[in-house]
Motif scaffolding. Structure first.
Motif, mmCIF file in Angstrom:
data_model
loop_
_atom_site.group_PDB
_atom_site.id
_atom_site.type_symbol
_atom_site.label_atom_id
_atom_site.label_comp_id
_atom_site.label_asym_id
_atom_site.label_seq_id
_atom_site.Cartn_x
_atom_site.Cartn_y
_atom_site.Cartn_z
ATOM 1 N N GLU A 15 0.828 -1.207 0.000
ATOM 2 C CA GLU A 15 0.000 0.000 0.000
ATOM 3 C C GLU A 15 0.865 1.261 0.000
ATOM 4 O O GLU A 15 0.540 2.247 -0.660
ATOM 5 N N LYS A 41 -1.873 -5.783 -8.493
ATOM 6 C CA LYS A 41 -3.207 -5.930 -7.915
ATOM 7 C C LYS A 41 -3.549 -4.736 -7.032
ATOM 8 O O LYS A 41 -4.714 -4.307 -6.960
ATOM 9 N N GLN A 42 -2.552 -4.173 -6.401
ATOM 10 C CA GLN A 42 -2.772 -3.014 -5.533
ATOM 11 C C GLN A 42 -3.242 -1.796 -6.326
ATOM 12 O O GLN A 42 -3.901 -0.900 -5.782
ATOM 13 N N GLU A 44 -5.584 -1.665 -8.349
ATOM 14 C CA GLU A 44 -7.055 -1.657 -8.453
ATOM 15 C C GLU A 44 -7.715 -0.840 -7.350
ATOM 16 O O GLU A 44 -8.826 -0.333 -7.538
ATOM 17 N N THR A 45 -7.040 -0.714 -6.204
ATOM 18 C CA THR A 45 -7.619 0.048 -5.091
ATOM 19 C C THR A 45 -6.865 1.344 -4.809
ATOM 20 O O THR A 45 -7.177 2.051 -3.845
ATOM 21 N N TYR A 46 -5.894 1.662 -5.652
ATOM 22 C CA TYR A 46 -5.095 2.876 -5.450
ATOM 23 C C TYR A 46 -5.821 4.093 -6.007
ATOM 24 O O TYR A 46 -6.134 4.154 -7.196
ATOM 25 N N ALA A 47 -6.065 5.058 -5.136
ATOM 26 C CA ALA A 47 -6.837 6.246 -5.521
ATOM 27 C C ALA A 47 -5.995 7.291 -6.244
ATOM 28 O O ALA A 47 -6.533 8.283 -6.751
ATOM 29 N N ASP A 65 -9.021 -4.660 -13.357
ATOM 30 C CA ASP A 65 -10.324 -4.014 -13.538
ATOM 31 C C ASP A 65 -10.249 -2.579 -13.014
ATOM 32 O O ASP A 65 -10.530 -2.304 -11.849
ATOM 33 N N ILE A 66 -9.829 -1.678 -13.887
ATOM 34 C CA ILE A 66 -9.632 -0.275 -13.523
ATOM 35 C C ILE A 66 -10.206 0.617 -14.611
ATOM 36 O O ILE A 66 -10.063 0.317 -15.807
ATOM 37 N N LYS A 70 -8.425 6.299 -15.614
ATOM 38 C CA LYS A 70 -7.410 6.311 -14.562
ATOM 39 C C LYS A 70 -6.169 5.541 -14.988
ATOM 40 O O LYS A 70 -5.043 5.964 -14.753
#
Length: 426
Positions: A15, A41-42, A44-47, A65-66, A70
């Protein structure tokens, strides 16, 4: 500060490491087993993504899945999941020669971030890219950010794929088995093709060969050869058997005498164990292994690649199956051209004569409109099917047409002859 202190200073959680990627920059990952799955994989949740691009190659994982606004995903050689995603418009494909990827990326990538899997650090502070060197080894020196995923399952290999801890931006640890190639079962057609191709290979030759059932069948027929050298882009599983049989000595390898030279490897755990700390294997970046200016020094270079279909002119499609974009050019045209400038070189393209249960001929009068030409009519040399060998280089169009029909499936010879006469080729 010593290497261990630097390591501890740069060690992050996944993270934390991913926050070094700024909006608008481009991300570059290796081919196949070198892909850093935890870091990817990280994403996908990185803002923090906005207008970024990810350049990947033959991923073994599901496509991320992005939102493409972005992160736009660009493949440079497609695998199974990428084919589906490309057809659905979720990713794009970058045409290239494998040897040219480092140059393309250096010219077009914005503040590149390199992410890769590496073996654990040695006592001098060096990580190894392990199964890989490919385009990533050539990019690390110019990358703005280097994020490494340390994995004890990645073999330590030697060569020009070493990364010092001082050149790393951040490290994460993720110890999990690296991807393995599925086993390739040899058919009777493969075995026949293997025998034909092996007959074109002589003692003392330098061999470029890849992964798959046909290469496996070829290697099965080379164990009684002697003094072979291996200079290839990919080290396949069966090379171990050829190496241990005594057929491979690498005495004629001009890059590293006595060593196998390659730019990546993909196979089973047995292959990775064979590679681990093996001084007889030397990894090089793809702009050296595949580039024509480097390959011109190789004598008796035999290149073996696979095709999907070939037309009467000798144009080979190795990228598209039906209406599905299947892969990309890879290193095929790099090595095919190199075989011509090699003193004593031979370029071999292999394919089954038919597809779909012998209902479709893979030797065709013309390629369909929109079909990519992977190997041009001017670069084709030998074409091999289960029905024999056709030497196309130096032959006229009419001579090529006749030679190709002779190694076509018997079911289609009459139809192909009819079409050739209608086209004025016979």
């Amino acid at each position: 500060m010593n290497p261990v202190q630097l390591y501890r200073q740069k060690l992050r959680t996944k993270e934390e490491a991913i926050t070094f990627i700024r909006p608008g920059v481009d991300i570059i990952t290796p081919i196949l087993a070198g892909e850093p799955y935890a870091l990817m994989k990280q994403l996908e949740t990185y803002a923090g993504l906005d207008g970024n691009r990810l350049f990947q190659m033959f991923t073994t994982r599901e496509v991320l899945d992005i939102d493409p606004e972005k992160l736009k995903i660009i493949s440079m050689f497609m695998g199974t999941t990428e084919r589906k995603a490309f057809k659905e418009g979720k990713i794009d494909l970058l045409p290239n020669h494998f040897s040219d990827i480092p140059k393309i990326l250096k010219q077009t990538a914005k503040d590149p971030v390199v992410m890769a899997v590496v073996s654990p650090m040695d006592e001098d502070g060096y990580f190894s890219l392990g199964t890989n060197s490919d385009h990533v080894a050539a990019m690390i020196s110019t990358a703005s950010t280097v994020l490494l995923e340390v994995n004890e399952y990645m073999p330590r290999t030697f060569g020009e794929n070493q990364v010092h801890v001082s050149d790393v931006t951040a490290l994460v640890e993720n110890h999990q088995p690296i991807p393995e190639a599925p086993s390739a079962k040899e058919s009777e057609k493969d075995k026949l093709i293997g025998e034909y191709v092996a007959s074109l290979i002589k003692d003392g030759d330098t061999l470029q060969i890849g992964y798959g059932s046909i290469p496996n069948a070829i290697i099965d027929n080379l164990k009684d050869h002697r003094n072979l050298s291996i200079h290839t882009e990919m080290i396949p599983e069966k090379i171990i058997e050829l190496y241990r049989s005594g057929a491979v000595t690498n005495e004629n390898n001009p890059f590293q005498k006595g060593k196998i030279t390659a730019t990546f490897a993909y196979g089973s755990r047995a292959l990775y164990d064979f590679l681990h700390e093996n001084q007889d294997v030397y990894m090089m970046p793809v702009n050296k292994t595949n580039h024509i200016s480097c390959l011109q020094s190789v004598k008796n270079l035999v290149t073996v690649n696979a095709g999907v279909e070939v037309d009467f002119l000798g144009q080979a499609n190795s990228e598209m199956v039906g209406d599905t974009y299947w892969s990309s050019t890879g290193g095929q045209s790099d090595f095919q051209l190199a075989s011509h400038i090699s003193e004593g070189g031979r370029g071999v393209l292999c394919l089954h004569s038919t597809a779909k249960g012998d209902t479709i001929s893979k030797i065709v009068p013309t390629l369909n409109p929109g079909t990519p030409v992977s190997t041009s009519k001017n670069d084709i040399d030998y074409l091999v099917t289960e029905y024999g060998i056709a030497r196309l280089r130096g032959k006229t169009i009419r001579e090529r047409t006749k030679a190709l029909i002779e190694i076509a499936h018997p079911t289609f010879k009459e139809e192909l002859t009819f079409e050739a006469k209608k086209m004025g080729y016979l």
